[in-house]
Design a protein around this motif. Sequence first.
Motif, short mmCIF file in Angstrom:
data_model
loop_
_atom_site.label_atom_id
_atom_site.label_comp_id
_atom_site.label_asym_id
_atom_site.label_seq_id
_atom_site.Cartn_x
_atom_site.Cartn_y
_atom_site.Cartn_z
N LYS A 58 0.79 -0.94 0.59
CA LYS A 58 0.03 -0.29 0.57
C LYS A 58 0.83 1.06 -0.38
O LYS A 58 0.45 2.28 -0.30
CB LYS A 58 -0.87 0.34 1.74
CG LYS A 58 -1.92 1.24 1.10
CD LYS A 58 -2.84 0.92 2.83
CE LYS A 58 -3.40 2.52 2.76
NZ LYS A 58 -4.38 2.48 3.93
N SER A 61 2.40 1.38 -2.89
CA SER A 61 1.40 1.98 -4.17
C SER A 61 1.54 3.97 -4.70
O SER A 61 0.72 4.23 -5.36
CB SER A 61 0.04 1.09 -3.69
OG SER A 61 -1.33 2.05 -4.24
N ILE A 87 -6.40 -3.98 -1.38
CA ILE A 87 -7.04 -3.26 -3.02
C ILE A 87 -7.80 -2.87 -2.98
O ILE A 87 -8.81 -1.90 -3.80
CB ILE A 87 -6.31 -3.79 -3.90
CG1 ILE A 87 -4.96 -4.71 -3.82
CG2 ILE A 87 -6.79 -3.52 -5.52
CD1 ILE A 87 -4.33 -6.28 -4.84
N GLU A 90 -8.96 -0.58 -0.33
CA GLU A 90 -8.92 0.99 -0.30
C GLU A 90 -8.62 1.62 -1.42
O GLU A 90 -7.75 2.57 -2.27
CB GLU A 90 -7.28 0.95 0.32
CG GLU A 90 -6.97 0.40 1.70
CD GLU A 90 -7.34 1.65 2.46
OE1 GLU A 90 -6.65 2.87 1.79
OE2 GLU A 90 -7.96 0.99 3.40
N LEU A 92 -6.33 0.77 -4.56
CA LEU A 92 -6.09 0.65 -5.34
C LEU A 92 -5.42 0.29 -6.58
O LEU A 92 -5.19 -1.49 -6.65
CB LEU A 92 -4.20 0.08 -3.93
CG LEU A 92 -4.62 0.17 -2.50
CD1 LEU A 92 -4.33 -0.90 -1.58
CD2 LEU A 92 -4.28 1.50 -2.43
N VAL A 95 -1.54 -1.15 -7.50
CA VAL A 95 -1.44 -2.84 -6.85
C VAL A 95 -2.04 -3.81 -7.04
O VAL A 95 -3.30 -4.53 -7.10
CB VAL A 95 -1.40 -2.58 -5.78
CG1 VAL A 95 -1.26 -3.79 -4.45
CG2 VAL A 95 -1.13 -1.51 -5.01
#
Length: 134
Positions: A58, A61, A87, A90, A92, A95
């Motif tokens: 994270k 990222s 992922i 959040e 992301l 990622v």
Amino acid sequence: MKEVKREERSDFSFKIMRFSFFDERDKLCPPVRLPESFGIKPGMTVVDCGCGPGSHSKAASGLTGDKGQVYGVDANTLAVESVSRLIRDEKLTNVTSVLSEKSSSCLKDDKADFVFALGMVHMIRGHWPVFKRA
């Protein structure tokens, strides 16, 4: 006595560490500190080997930004599931969680700008061949 398979031990260990170690570690040493010190820059492709619950993935990222890519790689299914939830929760978008096999990253082209393995090398039996490939 019942023989405990490696995967069962590994899952049990991950659960214990997830609820007793990782959260406390992250409070004492925020996950972004180490990836920041590595010089990770926007647009880089980064691999977090032995990513565990994904704290450092994270952090990487945020450092690589929208044009970068982070692979959270782990041999433990529970760790990869944890990163997949991170992922999703959040959002992301840069990622990808990857379930690895022994000394292979399972990445298609095995190319990255930066690879790190934090707090996991001691858990790999016969880890030297992994480093010889680097």
